[in-house]
Design a protein around this motif. Structure first.
Motif, PDB file in Angstrom:
ATOM      1  N   UNK A  35       0.829  -1.208   0.000  1.00  0.00           N
ATOM      2  CA  UNK A  35       0.000   0.000   0.000  1.00  0.00           C
ATOM      3  C   UNK A  35       0.861   1.255   0.000  1.00  0.00           C
ATOM      4  N   UNK A  36       0.428   2.219  -0.729  1.00  0.00           N
ATOM      5  CA  UNK A  36       1.171   3.468  -0.848  1.00  0.00           C
ATOM      6  C   UNK A  36       0.801   4.402   0.301  1.00  0.00           C
ATOM      7  N   UNK A  39      -1.613   7.035  -0.851  1.00  0.00           N
ATOM      8  CA  UNK A  39      -3.011   6.632  -0.952  1.00  0.00           C
ATOM      9  C   UNK A  39      -3.697   6.773   0.394  1.00  0.00           C
ATOM     10  N   UNK A  40      -3.021   6.346   1.473  1.00  0.00           N
ATOM     11  CA  UNK A  40      -3.611   6.469   2.804  1.00  0.00           C
ATOM     12  C   UNK A  40      -3.782   7.922   3.200  1.00  0.00           C
ATOM     13  N   UNK A  41      -2.801   8.736   2.871  1.00  0.00           N
ATOM     14  CA  UNK A  41      -2.917  10.159   3.199  1.00  0.00           C
ATOM     15  C   UNK A  41      -4.063  10.798   2.419  1.00  0.00           C
ATOM     16  N   UNK A  42      -4.193  10.441   1.155  1.00  0.00           N
ATOM     17  CA  UNK A  42      -5.289  10.987   0.351  1.00  0.00           C
ATOM     18  C   UNK A  42      -6.638  10.539   0.915  1.00  0.00           C
ATOM     19  N   UNK A  43      -6.719   9.305   1.388  1.00  0.00           N
ATOM     20  CA  UNK A  43      -7.974   8.824   1.974  1.00  0.00           C
ATOM     21  C   UNK A  43      -8.289   9.580   3.261  1.00  0.00           C
ATOM     22  N   UNK A  44      -7.272   9.833   4.082  1.00  0.00           N
ATOM     23  CA  UNK A  44      -7.500  10.592   5.316  1.00  0.00           C
ATOM     24  C   UNK A  44      -7.940  12.018   5.013  1.00  0.00           C
ATOM     25  N   UNK A  45      -7.299  12.647   4.028  1.00  0.00           N
ATOM     26  CA  UNK A  45      -7.686  14.011   3.665  1.00  0.00           C
ATOM     27  C   UNK A  45      -9.103  14.056   3.105  1.00  0.00           C
TER      28      UNK A  45
END
Length: 106
Positions: A35-36, A39-45
């Motif tokens: 997992x990138x 991608x996780x940061x974009x999902x949190x934002x």
């Protein structure tokens, strides 16, 4: 003879590409990409943006409809009688557990 080899090479090429695609699919299923963090940061934002938008919607709705719910209590206080919080006299407070319902007879 050259035409026969050319004609036979087409089915062999199709068959070989199918085998390659099946093996590639199997390999990718067994070894997924890690997992990138982006991608996780974009999902949190995106989640934070969605929560802020939902909060704005609720605040706007409360600002528009809040006076409709506050009016009966204010009128009851103006008339000199206490505002009825509940129509049931045996209502429990918000934080206390409620009593179990009576069992019905079949």
């Amino acid at each position: 003879m050259g035409d026969v080899l050319l004609a036979l090479s087409i089915p062999v090429l199709v068959f070989a590409s199918g085998i390659y695609a099946a093996c590639d699919c199997w390999w990718r299923r067994r070894h997924p990409a890690p997992p990138s963090p982006y991608t996780h940061r974009a999902a949190r934002l995106a989640e934070q943006d969605m929560l802020l938008l939902a909060e704005e919607i609720v605040d706007d709705a409360y600002a528009a409809l809040g006076p409709l719910y506050d009016r009966p209590a204010a009128q009851a206080r103006a008339a000199g009688r206490p505002a009825a919080l509940s129509r049931r006299p045996d209502a429990t407070p918000d934080r206390a557990p409620s009593r179990p319902a009576p069992a019905r007879k079949p």
